[in-house]
Design a protein around this motif. Structure first.
Motif, short mmCIF file in Angstrom:
data_model
loop_
_atom_site.label_atom_id
_atom_site.label_comp_id
_atom_site.label_asym_id
_atom_site.label_seq_id
_atom_site.Cartn_x
_atom_site.Cartn_y
_atom_site.Cartn_z
N MET A 147 2.94 59.88 13.53
CA MET A 147 2.84 58.50 13.99
C MET A 147 1.39 58.20 14.36
SD MET A 147 4.50 56.66 17.38
CE MET A 147 6.18 56.67 16.76
N PHE A 148 0.91 57.05 13.92
CA PHE A 148 -0.42 56.59 14.31
C PHE A 148 -0.25 55.47 15.34
CE2 PHE A 148 -0.86 58.28 10.04
CZ PHE A 148 -1.92 59.16 10.19
N VAL A 149 -1.02 55.56 16.40
CA VAL A 149 -0.93 54.61 17.50
C VAL A 149 -2.25 53.87 17.62
CG1 VAL A 149 -0.56 54.33 19.99
CG2 VAL A 149 0.68 56.11 18.73
N THR A 150 -2.21 52.55 17.46
CA THR A 150 -3.38 51.71 17.64
C THR A 150 -3.13 50.79 18.83
OG1 THR A 150 -2.77 49.73 16.38
CG2 THR A 150 -3.48 51.67 15.11
N PRO A 151 -4.15 50.10 19.31
CA PRO A 151 -3.90 49.14 20.40
C PRO A 151 -2.93 48.03 20.02
CG PRO A 151 -6.25 49.66 20.27
CD PRO A 151 -5.60 50.26 19.05
N ALA A 177 -8.82 50.34 9.29
CA ALA A 177 -9.51 49.05 9.13
C ALA A 177 -9.48 48.24 10.42
CB ALA A 177 -8.87 48.25 8.00
N SER A 178 -8.41 48.37 11.18
CA SER A 178 -8.25 47.55 12.38
C SER A 178 -8.65 48.26 13.66
CB SER A 178 -6.80 47.07 12.51
OG SER A 178 -5.93 48.16 12.74
N ALA A 179 -8.63 49.60 13.65
CA ALA A 179 -8.80 50.30 14.93
C ALA A 179 -9.48 51.65 14.79
CB ALA A 179 -7.44 50.46 15.61
N PHE A 180 -10.39 51.79 13.84
CA PHE A 180 -11.04 53.09 13.66
C PHE A 180 -11.79 53.46 14.94
CE2 PHE A 180 -14.32 56.03 12.12
CZ PHE A 180 -13.50 56.95 11.46
N ASP A 221 -8.18 60.16 14.59
CA ASP A 221 -7.80 59.36 13.42
C ASP A 221 -8.76 59.58 12.26
OD1 ASP A 221 -10.10 58.00 14.15
OD2 ASP A 221 -9.13 56.07 14.55
N HIS A 222 -9.50 60.70 12.27
CA HIS A 222 -10.50 60.93 11.22
C HIS A 222 -10.56 62.42 10.88
CE1 HIS A 222 -13.18 62.71 14.22
NE2 HIS A 222 -12.94 61.67 14.99
#
Length: 344
Positions: A170-174, A292-295, A313-314
């Motif tokens: 799972m990836f979690v962004t703001p 693209a949105s939260a790197f 995330d990288h």
């Protein structure tokens, strides 16, 4: 490969006197992992939220700090991984130097083995409940392959080490959270893995894990595969034959899941809070909108493990390793996420 069998008690929160204790693996020593680990060790805001244990080569970490002219905290201690931790830390669990010198910027069998050794140690700490969770620095699949470990990533390695029957990423962004149906496989193979049974299984699993980790009910949106989600099978039949039946089956079971939605708009809808979890069908369908949105502001969580694991995330960024320009933001985000989830 050493495995930890049987049910672990570590799904319960590991106790901490004030702040949670977290193990942070330094990642591949030829990449930017040691640099961003050092930058976390020197970040007082991060250190005020947790007792941080960096697992890696202590000499390399000190050399990196010296080269970057970063002053490490005077309270930094070397920990043997066996005795009780004293004080607020931070700590380094010294794995020793690799068998051969590891120059920055290129994957090798030596760097892959060093990264794997640190992962195993961090898993042991979590399994024994000496830490509340682990945060992993970036590793190289090529280096792991050269070391004879296989061209797999953290998710697959952790599944093997813990004998976890089902895991997921799972990836979690703001703004949104997303899980993915397939991980490190070719796009052609990923398309073959889109079946109604596999997708329904992921929807159920992700919903259960979301509820356990975030302690709220999931509302799930599923991405389509083809342009316009197939537009009535004009542009592909996967939505009609595989994806929609999986969604309908889960809805009949009481899961709050909707779709399939066009993949070019579903993340906009998630950002607007129509869903709190998106299901993507292959790796890059998830990671492109995340980066693209939260790197640098997003982090990953491995689902299905008997302990918490978050990650950056990288990747290893071999092209800038050793230059002192690596951005530690994502590693700090992964630490912050781990603190939030182990403290709640």
């Amino acid at each position: 490969m050493t495995r930890h069998r049987g049910r672990s008690p570590s799904r319960k929160r590991a106790s901490s006197p004030v702040n949670p204790t977290l193990a942070l693996t330094a990642g591949d020593p030829a990449g930017i992992g040691p640099e961003i680990a050092v930058k976390c060790l020197a970040d007082l805001e991060i250190l005020s939220t947790c007792r941080l244990v960096v697992v890696g080569d202590a000499d390399q970490l000190h050399r990196t700090a010296s080269a970057l002219r970063i002053s490490l905290p005077q309270s930094l201690q070397i920990w043997d991984g066996r005795s009780a931790l004293e004080g607020a830390g931070p700590y380094v669990l010294d794995m020793g130097a690799p068998a051969m010198e590891v120059p920055p910027g290129a994957p090798s069998a030596v760097s892959g083995q060093a990264a794997m050794t640190a992962i195993k140690k961090a898993v042991s700490l979590a399994w024994e409940r000496k830490v509340a969770g682990i945060v992993t620095g970036p590793i190289s699949k090529k280096a792991l392959f050269l070391a004879g470990i296989g061209s797999t990533g953290h998710t697959e390695i952790l599944a093997r080490l813990t004998d976890s029957p089902q895991v997921g990423m799972m990836f979690v962004t703001p703004a949104f959270k997303v899980v993915v149906l397939s991980h490190h496989v070719s796009l052609r193979s990923a398309l073959e893995l889109i079946t109604r049974d596999r997708l329904a299984g992921l929807i159920r699993f992700a919903g259960t894990e979301y509820r356990r980790i975030f302690r709220e009910e999931p509302r799930i949106g599923v991405a389509g595969l083809n342009p316009h989600a197939g537009e009535g099978s004009l542009f592909g039949e996967e939505e009609e034959k595989e994806i929609a039946p999986a969604i309908e089956k889960c809805r009949e079971e009481g899961v709050d899941v909707w779709g399939p939605y066009p993949p070019d708009t579903i993340f906009v809808r998630a950002t607007r809070k129509e869903f709190n979890l998106v299901v993507a069908l292959y790796h890059d369908q998830a990671t492109i909108p995340v980066k693209a949105s939260a790197f640098g502001k997003s982090a990953g969580i491995t689902l299905g493990l008997p302990f918490l694991r978050t990650t950056v995330d990288h990747g290893t960024a071999f092209d800038i390793a050793g230059r002192g320009t690596a951005d530690p933001s994502s590693l700090k985000a992964a630490v912050t996420l781990a603190v939030q989830l182990t403290s709640s």
